[in-house]
Write a protein that holds these residues in place. Structure first.
Motif, PDB file in Angstrom:
ATOM      1  N   THR A 122      22.898   3.489 -30.871  1.00 30.96           N
ATOM      2  CA  THR A 122      22.148   4.683 -31.249  1.00 30.96           C
ATOM      3  C   THR A 122      21.101   4.353 -32.314  1.00 30.96           C
ATOM      4  OG1 THR A 122      24.057   6.088 -30.731  1.00 30.96           O
ATOM      5  CG2 THR A 122      22.339   7.043 -32.128  1.00 30.96           C
ATOM      6  N   VAL A 157      16.668  10.538 -28.813  1.00 26.75           N
ATOM      7  CA  VAL A 157      17.862   9.738 -29.088  1.00 26.75           C
ATOM      8  C   VAL A 157      19.045  10.239 -28.256  1.00 26.75           C
ATOM      9  CG1 VAL A 157      19.571   9.133 -30.857  1.00 26.75           C
ATOM     10  CG2 VAL A 157      17.130   9.030 -31.392  1.00 26.75           C
ATOM     11  N   PHE A 161      20.963   8.085 -25.478  1.00 22.81           N
ATOM     12  CA  PHE A 161      22.415   7.945 -25.589  1.00 22.81           C
ATOM     13  C   PHE A 161      23.098   8.316 -24.276  1.00 22.81           C
ATOM     14  CE2 PHE A 161      26.534   9.980 -26.489  1.00 22.81           C
ATOM     15  CZ  PHE A 161      27.222   8.910 -27.052  1.00 22.81           C
TER      16      PHE A 161
END
Length: 263
Positions: A122, A157, A161
């Motif tokens: 991440t 993000v 992910f």
């Protein structure tokens, strides 16, 4: 506590969480001691932004400054999305090298090695997003909303992910790192370039424009542009959240099943 531990339910949740963060730290230390692993999230945004801005800026938008509002979100999303492949390749490398077998033989939660890897990666998506923004700002990109930029990066993000779970599944199922990289390039490259990342879809042939308009990457880029460039929450944000959440709903159970069967 008896050793070795095989049932997952013998590990308390709080202890499993600490073990996950400990293995995430292992991933971060691996980046620290092997800086070349960050090449794709540091160097690639610089090269893409500078190169595309100067090559396509005049032709697409009449100048570099006008093109940056289109280009920077496109590069940011493209780099973050392609970076999600690393989760699968690193997992496969751990399996091939025997590190994976050694980790699961220890008295830790069986999910911790996978969760730690996903957590560490991440940070890669955050670095890729920040680098793309920094390069764009240095070249003259000026977003309209700071809060919109933060919300847009968070959305990107989250999307990266969710995609990392797909490549984690490939990392368990496929036997070669090269196979994971080949499949990812076969899928992600057409999705990136048949989107609105670098040129307006209106300039494309009709059939390609139809594909680009429904491309999930186009929705993610449009969502970021709306948040950062206009400070608005558009319908693309909703479509992106629905799509990325659907990926998690489908691939998290599949990945965990394959992973726990392997472990």
């Amino acid at each position: 506590m008896e050793w070795p531990i095989t049932p997952v339910d013998r590990i308390p949740f709080s202890q499993g969480l600490r073990q996950t963060f400990a293995l995430a730290r292992r991933g971060l230390l691996r980046m620290k001691h092997s800086p070349q692993q960050l090449f794709d999230v540091i160097i690639v945004p610089i090269v893409f932004t500078v190169m595309f801005a100067n090559i396509f800026g005049g032709a697409v938008a009449g100048g570099v400054d006008n093109y940056l509002v289109l280009l920077v979100p496109g590069v940011l999303v493209s780099v973050a999305v392609t970076t999600s492949v690393v989760t699968g390749t690193q997992l496969r490398e751990d399996i091939d090298s025997g590190v994976f077998d050694r980790l699961i033989s220890m008295p830790i939660a069986r999910i911790a090695p996978l969760a730690g890897l996903l957590t560490a990666d991440t940070l890669r998506y955050v670095i890729a997003s920040v680098m793309s923004l920094v390069v764009g700002l240095c070249m003259g990109y000026r977003p309209a909303s700071v809060i919109g930029v933060i919300a847009g990066v968070t959305l990107v993000v989250y999307a990266a992910f969710s995609l990392s779970w797909i490549f984690a599944l490939l990392g368990v199922l496929l036997r070669k790192v090269s196979a994971i990289q080949g499949i990812s390039m076969l899928v992600l490259m057409p999705m990136t370039f048949t989107s609105n990342a670098f040129v307006p879809t209106t300039t494309m042939p009709g059939w390609m424009q139809a594909i680009a308009d429904v491309n999930p990457v186009s929705h993610l880029i449009s969502a970021f542009r709306g948040l950062a460039n206009e400070g608005q929450i558009t319908s693309d944000v909703g479509w992106t959240l629905v799509g990325t959440t659907a990926i998690l709903i489908v691939f998290v159970p599949l990945t965990l099943r394959a992973y726990l069967s392997r472990s």
